[in-house]
Design an enzyme around this catalytic site. Structure first.
Site, PDB file in Angstrom:
ATOM      1  N   LYS A  23      10.832  -8.906   3.859  1.00  0.00           N
ATOM      2  CA  LYS A  23      10.944  -8.127   2.613  1.00  0.00           C
ATOM      3  C   LYS A  23      10.519  -6.675   2.857  1.00  0.00           C
ATOM      4  O   LYS A  23      11.233  -5.742   2.480  1.00  0.00           O
ATOM      5  CB  LYS A  23      10.070  -8.794   1.538  1.00  0.00           C
ATOM      6  CG  LYS A  23      10.055  -8.097   0.207  1.00  0.00           C
ATOM      7  CD  LYS A  23       9.633  -9.036  -0.902  1.00  0.00           C
ATOM      8  CE  LYS A  23       8.141  -9.273  -0.992  1.00  0.00           C
ATOM      9  NZ  LYS A  23       7.370  -8.087  -1.441  1.00  0.00           N
ATOM     10  N   ARG A  28      12.384  -0.883   3.540  1.00  0.00           N
ATOM     11  CA  ARG A  28      12.303   0.370   4.317  1.00  0.00           C
ATOM     12  C   ARG A  28      13.646   0.725   4.941  1.00  0.00           C
ATOM     13  O   ARG A  28      13.980   1.908   5.068  1.00  0.00           O
ATOM     14  CB  ARG A  28      11.211   0.240   5.379  1.00  0.00           C
ATOM     15  CG  ARG A  28       9.806   0.288   4.747  1.00  0.00           C
ATOM     16  CD  ARG A  28       8.781  -0.391   5.618  1.00  0.00           C
ATOM     17  NE  ARG A  28       7.405  -0.178   5.168  1.00  0.00           N
ATOM     18  CZ  ARG A  28       6.782  -0.890   4.228  1.00  0.00           C
ATOM     19  NH1 ARG A  28       7.427  -1.874   3.601  1.00  0.00           N
ATOM     20  NH2 ARG A  28       5.529  -0.640   3.906  1.00  0.00           N
ATOM     21  N   ARG A 123       0.015  -2.911 -12.661  1.00  0.00           N
ATOM     22  CA  ARG A 123      -0.495  -2.670 -11.302  1.00  0.00           C
ATOM     23  C   ARG A 123      -0.865  -1.192 -11.109  1.00  0.00           C
ATOM     24  O   ARG A 123      -0.133  -0.312 -11.528  1.00  0.00           O
ATOM     25  CB  ARG A 123       0.537  -3.148 -10.272  1.00  0.00           C
ATOM     26  CG  ARG A 123       0.762  -4.655 -10.424  1.00  0.00           C
ATOM     27  CD  ARG A 123       1.719  -5.194  -9.412  1.00  0.00           C
ATOM     28  NE  ARG A 123       1.179  -5.109  -8.070  1.00  0.00           N
ATOM     29  CZ  ARG A 123       1.859  -5.502  -6.992  1.00  0.00           C
ATOM     30  NH1 ARG A 123       3.086  -5.969  -7.112  1.00  0.00           N
ATOM     31  NH2 ARG A 123       1.317  -5.410  -5.801  1.00  0.00           N
ATOM     32  N   ASP A 316      -0.930 -11.407   1.933  1.00  0.00           N
ATOM     33  CA  ASP A 316       0.075 -12.116   1.132  1.00  0.00           C
ATOM     34  C   ASP A 316       0.048 -13.627   1.381  1.00  0.00           C
ATOM     35  O   ASP A 316       0.671 -14.387   0.645  1.00  0.00           O
ATOM     36  CB  ASP A 316       1.478 -11.573   1.445  1.00  0.00           C
ATOM     37  CG  ASP A 316       1.663 -10.151   0.919  1.00  0.00           C
ATOM     38  OD1 ASP A 316       0.871  -9.725   0.055  1.00  0.00           O
ATOM     39  OD2 ASP A 316       2.603  -9.472   1.375  1.00  0.00           O
TER      40      ASP A 316
HETATM   41  C1  S3P Z   1       3.628  -4.323   1.396  1.00  0.00           C
HETATM   42  C2  S3P Z   1       2.281  -4.071   1.523  1.00  0.00           C
HETATM   43  C3  S3P Z   1       1.254  -4.962   0.974  1.00  0.00           C
HETATM   44  C4  S3P Z   1       1.796  -6.348   0.647  1.00  0.00           C
HETATM   45  C5  S3P Z   1       3.099  -6.278  -0.082  1.00  0.00           C
HETATM   46  C6  S3P Z   1       4.147  -5.529   0.749  1.00  0.00           C
HETATM   47  C7  S3P Z   1       4.594  -3.348   1.959  1.00  0.00           C
HETATM   48  O1  S3P Z   1       0.748  -4.408  -0.227  1.00  0.00           O
HETATM   49  O2  S3P Z   1       0.859  -7.077  -0.095  1.00  0.00           O
HETATM   50  O3  S3P Z   1       3.597  -7.572  -0.367  1.00  0.00           O
HETATM   51  O4  S3P Z   1       5.786  -3.681   2.111  1.00  0.00           O
HETATM   52  O5  S3P Z   1       4.178  -2.225   2.275  1.00  0.00           O
HETATM   53  P1  S3P Z   1      -0.457  -3.337  -0.245  1.00  0.00           P
HETATM   54  O6  S3P Z   1       0.017  -2.089   0.395  1.00  0.00           O
HETATM   55  O7  S3P Z   1      -0.759  -3.141  -1.715  1.00  0.00           O
HETATM   56  O8  S3P Z   1      -1.590  -3.976   0.482  1.00  0.00           O
END
Ligand code: S3P
Length: 432
Positions: A23, A28, A123, A316
């Site tokens: 994901k 990105r 959030r 996660d």
């Molecule tokens: C992610 C970073 C993480 C992760 C999220 C995906 C990302 O979050 O928990 O599912 O793709 O950069 P945080 O940056 O809030 O830790």
């Protein structure tokens, strides 16, 4: 979607599945492809709801994106080529889309509005709007820019040297993407290293990114060159079946093409530390990202302590690790994980609440949880994903080792990151 009856009391899982695209990397690939010069082709793109939200936002920014069965094709518009969107940019349930998009748009002279669903509305966005404003960004939002809807009036930015109070790849990436448009160099330092997919992918698009310990630096004004990206399988999705394979009796399953980026492999370290029978084979590299095939078998497990710098490497996976711990001998203590409170749901609350309904011995703490394993077999119950994909999948795996009937409310949230989760689970139950 209606409540569903989960399959319970499974006596064996077996077979081979190929894990769907990562994901974080899929998001990105679309974002960088959109601002690169020339075409980008993305293979094994994750067609989950979150990544589809990213595609939809970039289409509204004037980018031509074609989704085919096997790949996604993006006609990059160059670093200054995005168009002012007529419509609001809706990021759905996706924190990554929201935070990275705000960073990218801060330095482009366009006006835009970003909104998400009711979970996104809760959030915190200050973690990105504060450093972005220090760079000169003009962002408004509820509670002085802490909550969506956010309005961005993009303009010129100046590089900053930012000490992030949290290890968050979304924060780091948002600042780095703004840094692409800033004058001078943008520097981000974290307390621990968070996932580094943005850094690796910027390099795959021809950008220079410097790294030194927990510090990352990017020079503004660099251009990106369209490329071919092959997205590795998502280790965070694989985690559900790694745990299922370890806790369901008589199981042996192989998961192919799993991304093994060291900033994401905390789940592997924990499984091995708890005593799981796990084999890592066929290790290789694609687009600067390591991959492997993983085989897991039913295992005798022992509780562990999980804290400190390990937390960002498995943040996660904590919901599914909590389930794993219910099946291990002794106590598992998870600490330093208060970030769980600001995920798609408050995951300390939802994990503890939902697993307790199935008879698990689990209690919440201020920054984590304590699980006492093997007290009893999980029971039946009526559980709820609370609209959180990872809680939904964890509960479906929990049902595999539950003795009574388990009903899941809000199963549709699972399509955020793993649209074919139930077909993969059924394949392993039938033995493919
Ligand atoms: C992610 C970073 C993480 C992760 C999220 C995906 C990302 O979050 O928990 O599912 O793709 O950069 P945080 O940056 O809030 O830790």
């Amino acid at each position: 979607m209606k409540n569903i009856q989960l399959r319970t009391n499974i006596d064996r899982l077996s077979g081979v599945i190929s894990i769907p695209g990562d994901k974080s990397i899929s998001h990105r690939a679309v974002m960088l492809g959109a601002v690169a010069n020339g075409r980008t082709v993305v293979e094994n793109f994750l067609p989950g709801d979150d990544c589809l939200s990213t595609i939809s936002c970039f289409k509204k920014l004037g980018v031509s994106i074609i989704q085919k069965e096997e790949f996604v094709e993006i006609e990059g518009r160059g670093i200054d080529g995005l168009q002012e969107p007529v419509e609001i940019l809706d990021t759905g349930n996706s924190g990554t889309t929201t935070r990275l998009l705000v960073g990218l748009l801060s330095g482009i002279p366009l006006h835009s509005c970003v909104i998400g669903d009711e979970s996104i509305a809760k959030r915190p966005m200050k973690r990105v709007t504060v450093p972005l404003r220090q760079m000169g960004a003009k962002i408004d939002g509820r509670e002085n820019g802490n909550f969506t809807p956010l309005a961005i009036r993009g303009g010129s930015l100046t590089g900053i040297d930012y000490q992030s109070p949290i290890a968050s790849a979304q924060v780091k990436s948002s600042i780095l993407l703004a840094g692409l448009h800033a004058t001078g160099t943008t520097v981000v330092t974290e307390p621990h290293k968070s996932r580094d997919h943005t850094e690796r992918m910027l390099r795959a698009f021809g950008c220079e990114v410097e790294e030194d310990g927990f510090t990352v630096k990017i020079r503004g004004g660099q251009t990106l060159k369209g490329t071919h990206i092959q997205v590795p399988g998502d280790i965070s999705s694989a985690a559900f079946f790694l745990v299922a394979g370890a806790i369901v009796p008589n199981s042996k399953i192989t998961l192919k093409n799993v991304g093994m980026n060291p900033t994401r492999t905390g789940i592997i370290d924990i499984l091995l530390k708890m005593g799981a029978k796990l084999d890592i084979e066929n290790e290789r590299f694609v687009n600067n990202e390591p991959l492997a095939d993983l085989t897991i078998q039913t295992s005798e497990l022992t509780g562990v302590q999980i804290d400190g710098k390990l937390i960002p490497r498995l943040i996660d996976e904590i919901p599914i690790i909590a389930l794993l711990a219910t099946q291990a001998k002794g106590k598992t203590v998870i600490k330093d994980a208060s970030e769980l409170k600001v995920k798609e749901t408050n995951r300390i609350e939802t994990v503890v609440g939902e697993l307790s309904k199935l008879g698990a011995v689990i209690e919440s703490t201020d920054d984590g949880m304590i699980i006492t394993g093997q007290q009893n077999k999980l029971t039946g119950g009526h559980v709820n994903s609370h609209g959180d994909h990872r809680i939904g999948m964890m509960l479906a795996v929990a049902a595999c080792v539950a003795s009574g009937e388990v009903t899941l409310e809000s199963p549709e949230s699972i399509s955020v990151s793993y649209p074919n989760f139930f077909s993969h689970l059924n394949l392993l139950i039938e033995g493919n």
